[in-house]
Design an enzyme around this catalytic site. Structure first.
Site, mmCIF file in Angstrom:
data_model
loop_
_atom_site.group_PDB
_atom_site.id
_atom_site.type_symbol
_atom_site.label_atom_id
_atom_site.label_comp_id
_atom_site.label_asym_id
_atom_site.label_seq_id
_atom_site.Cartn_x
_atom_site.Cartn_y
_atom_site.Cartn_z
ATOM 1 N N ASN A 9 0.857 -1.297 0.055
ATOM 2 C CA ASN A 9 -0.186 0.047 -0.077
ATOM 3 C C ASN A 9 0.821 1.174 -0.213
ATOM 4 O O ASN A 9 1.464 1.661 1.117
ATOM 5 C CB ASN A 9 -0.883 0.168 1.251
ATOM 6 C CG ASN A 9 -1.615 1.225 1.266
ATOM 7 O OD1 ASN A 9 -2.028 1.993 0.345
ATOM 8 N ND2 ASN A 9 -2.342 1.360 2.577
ATOM 9 N N TRP A 10 1.033 1.859 -1.101
ATOM 10 C CA TRP A 10 1.903 2.771 -1.262
ATOM 11 C C TRP A 10 1.548 4.310 -0.683
ATOM 12 O O TRP A 10 2.148 5.191 -0.577
ATOM 13 C CB TRP A 10 2.205 3.399 -2.748
ATOM 14 C CG TRP A 10 2.768 2.283 -3.635
ATOM 15 C CD1 TRP A 10 3.185 0.979 -3.122
ATOM 16 C CD2 TRP A 10 3.409 2.440 -4.795
ATOM 17 N NE1 TRP A 10 3.778 0.565 -4.243
ATOM 18 C CE2 TRP A 10 4.044 1.409 -5.154
ATOM 19 C CE3 TRP A 10 3.583 3.632 -5.612
ATOM 20 C CZ2 TRP A 10 4.552 1.081 -6.627
ATOM 21 C CZ3 TRP A 10 4.317 3.342 -6.987
ATOM 22 C CH2 TRP A 10 4.600 2.091 -7.380
ATOM 23 N N LYS A 11 0.088 4.210 -0.099
ATOM 24 C CA LYS A 11 -0.500 5.536 0.195
ATOM 25 C C LYS A 11 -0.271 6.712 -0.650
ATOM 26 O O LYS A 11 -0.170 6.295 -1.790
ATOM 27 C CB LYS A 11 -0.032 5.487 1.717
ATOM 28 C CG LYS A 11 -0.231 4.356 2.551
ATOM 29 C CD LYS A 11 0.078 4.655 4.088
ATOM 30 C CE LYS A 11 -0.149 3.254 4.997
ATOM 31 N NZ LYS A 11 0.132 3.189 6.222
ATOM 32 N N HIS A 95 -9.368 1.042 5.165
ATOM 33 C CA HIS A 95 -8.148 1.570 5.920
ATOM 34 C C HIS A 95 -8.538 2.451 6.948
ATOM 35 O O HIS A 95 -9.205 3.057 6.816
ATOM 36 C CB HIS A 95 -7.128 1.869 4.834
ATOM 37 C CG HIS A 95 -5.585 1.717 5.346
ATOM 38 N ND1 HIS A 95 -5.198 2.798 6.025
ATOM 39 C CD2 HIS A 95 -4.673 0.910 5.215
ATOM 40 C CE1 HIS A 95 -3.922 2.608 6.497
ATOM 41 N NE2 HIS A 95 -3.823 1.394 5.969
ATOM 42 N N GLU A 97 -6.680 4.723 7.890
ATOM 43 C CA GLU A 97 -6.486 6.138 7.529
ATOM 44 C C GLU A 97 -7.753 6.512 7.129
ATOM 45 O O GLU A 97 -8.050 7.765 7.275
ATOM 46 C CB GLU A 97 -5.328 6.385 6.656
ATOM 47 C CG GLU A 97 -3.940 6.222 7.618
ATOM 48 C CD GLU A 97 -2.884 5.624 6.715
ATOM 49 O OE1 GLU A 97 -2.909 5.403 5.440
ATOM 50 O OE2 GLU A 97 -1.927 4.811 7.292
ATOM 51 N N GLU A 167 -4.973 -4.923 10.582
ATOM 52 C CA GLU A 167 -4.049 -3.760 10.718
ATOM 53 C C GLU A 167 -4.312 -3.139 11.961
ATOM 54 O O GLU A 167 -5.120 -2.285 12.142
ATOM 55 C CB GLU A 167 -4.020 -2.706 9.559
ATOM 56 C CG GLU A 167 -3.927 -3.375 8.340
ATOM 57 C CD GLU A 167 -3.120 -2.507 7.216
ATOM 58 O OE1 GLU A 167 -2.324 -2.510 6.762
ATOM 59 O OE2 GLU A 167 -3.792 -1.273 7.077
ATOM 60 N N GLY A 173 2.896 2.404 10.942
ATOM 61 C CA GLY A 173 3.858 3.350 10.449
ATOM 62 C C GLY A 173 4.416 3.776 12.097
ATOM 63 O O GLY A 173 4.955 4.979 12.011
ATOM 64 N N SER A 213 3.936 -1.965 10.194
ATOM 65 C CA SER A 213 5.364 -2.097 10.365
ATOM 66 C C SER A 213 5.835 -3.314 10.352
ATOM 67 O O SER A 213 6.787 -3.888 10.790
ATOM 68 C CB SER A 213 5.776 -1.616 12.026
ATOM 69 O OG SER A 213 5.204 -0.142 12.448
ATOM 70 N N GLY A 234 3.060 -0.919 4.339
ATOM 71 C CA GLY A 234 3.126 0.422 4.023
ATOM 72 C C GLY A 234 4.475 0.897 3.811
ATOM 73 O O GLY A 234 4.968 0.586 2.578
ATOM 74 N N GLY A 235 5.136 1.525 4.564
ATOM 75 C CA GLY A 235 6.315 2.236 4.517
ATOM 76 C C GLY A 235 7.467 1.253 3.647
ATOM 77 O O GLY A 235 8.062 1.782 2.521
HETATM 78 P P1 13P Z 1 3.348 0.524 7.721
HETATM 79 O O1 13P Z 1 3.818 -0.883 6.938
HETATM 80 O O2 13P Z 1 3.980 1.557 7.241
HETATM 81 O O3 13P Z 1 3.296 0.303 9.075
HETATM 82 O O4 13P Z 1 1.851 0.579 7.237
HETATM 83 C C1 13P Z 1 0.959 -0.390 7.223
HETATM 84 C C2 13P Z 1 -0.368 -0.247 6.395
HETATM 85 O O5 13P Z 1 -1.170 0.709 6.749
HETATM 86 C C3 13P Z 1 -0.652 -0.921 5.177
HETATM 87 O O6 13P Z 1 -1.944 -0.654 4.816
#
Ligand code: 13P
Length: 250
Positions: A9-11, A95, A97, A167, A173, A213, A234-235
Site C-alpha cells: 500500500n503506497w498510500k 483502511h 486512515e 491492521e 507507521g 510495521s 506500507g512504508g
Molecule cells: P506501515 O507498514 O507503514 O506500518 O503501514 C501499514 C499499512 O497501513 C498498510 O496498509
C-alpha cells in the site's frame, strides 16, 4: 490451499515518474517472480500504467479506495466501474486512515464493498483496533463489530473474492509491530468469525493479511503463523528490495 499474498500500500507517496521507477524496479528483480502473489497499490494516477507494466508478471494491482456510488455528480471521486475498466483486480477498502481522516464507517465501507463486487473487483477489507481498545481488552469485540458491519448482506458466493487485512492501528507507521502471537491470535479469531457466518470451506480458503510495521526483519516470524497468509505493507513497500524481501519471507 489459500493464497499467500504480499500487498504494498503506497498510500499518498510517489510522483508519476517515481512510481514508474518503483514498478520497474519490482518487475526487474528476478526474485519477485516467485513465492507469494504480489500486489501493488499505487495512487490512482499510476494505476493505468501499473496494470500495463505488470502484465505477464505475477503481480496484481489494487486501488487504495473507491466511491460508494455507482456514478454521477461526485466531484473528485473514482467509481468501481472506472477501476474495473483499467482491468485491475483489487481495491483496498476500510483502511484505518480512511476511517480516521475521512470519517469512513463500517456502513459506508459496506457500500463500497458492494460496488466492488458488482464490478468484478476483489476487495481487500481492513480491520483493526486502536491502542486504547487493545489496552481495554476490547480488540476482539472491535474487530468482530467492524467485520459484521462491513460484510452486511454479502453472500457466501460474493465473499469468496474477499481478502481481509488485520491492521492494528497502533502498529501502523509506528515501528511497533504486533508480536507473532498477537497477530496469530487475532487472525485465528477473524477466521473463526468468518467460519461462523460463511462456513468452513470459505473460512479455510480466506487469505488474512497482517499490516503494521511489517518489514524484512520481522516478516518471516509473522508469516510463519498458520493463520497469517501474508502482509499489507506500507512504508517498506516503497523500497523494491525490502518489498521483495518481505514477499520472499514465506
Ligand atoms: P506501515 O507498514 O507503514 O506500518 O503501514 C501499514 C499499512 O497501513 C498498510 O496498509
Amino acid at each position: 490451499m489459500r493464497k499467500q499474498i504480499v500487498a504494498g500500500n503506497w498510500k499518498m507517496n510517489m510522483t508519476f515518474p517515481e512510481g514508474i521507477n518503483l514498478i520497474q524496479e519490482i518487475i526487474n528483480n528476478p526474485s519477485s517472480l516467485k513465492g507469494a502473489q504480489l500486489i501493488i497499490s499505487p495512487p490512482y494516477l499510476l494505476l493505468n500504467q501499473a496494470v500495463k507494466l505488470t502484465q505477464g508478471n505475477n503481480i496484481s494491482v489494487a486501488a487504495q479506495n473507491c466511491s460508494e456510488h455507482e456514478k454521477g455528480a461526485f466531484t473528485g471521486e473514482i467509481s468501481a466501474s472506472m477501476l474495473n475498466s483499467l482491468q485491475l483486480e483489487y481495491v483496498i477498502l476500510g483502511h484505518s486512515e480512511r476511517r480516521a481522516y475521512y470519517g469512513e464507517t463500517d456502513q459506508l465501507i459496506n457500500q463500497k464493498i458492494k460496488q466492488c463486487l458488482a464490478n468484478n473487483l476483489k476487495p481487500i477489507v481492513c480491520c483493526g483496533e486502536i491502542l486504547k481498545e487493545r489496552e481495554n481488552n476490547e480488540h476482539f469485540n472491535v474487530v468482530a463489530t467492524q467485520i459484521k458491519g462491513m460484510l452486511e448482506e454479502i453472500t457466501a458466493k460474493e465473499f469468496k473474492s474477499i481478502i481481509i487485512a488485520y491492521e492494528p492501528v497502533w502498529a501502523i507507521g509506528t515501528g511497533k509491530t504486533a508480536s507473532p502471537d498477537q497477530a496469530q491470535e487475532m487472525h485465528h479469531f477473524i477466521r473463526e468469525t468468518i467460519r461462523n457466518s460463511y462456513g468452513s470451506e470459505i473460512a479455510d480458503n480466506l487469505s488474512i493479511l497482517y499490516g503494521g510495521s511489517c518489514k524484512p526483519s520481522n516478516a518471516k516470524e509473522l508469516f510463519s503463523n498458520s493463520d497469517v497468509d501474508g502482509g499489507l505493507i506500507g512504508g517498506a513497500s516503497l523500497n523494491a528490495e525490502d518489498f521483495i524481501a518481505i514477499a520472499n519471507s514465506f
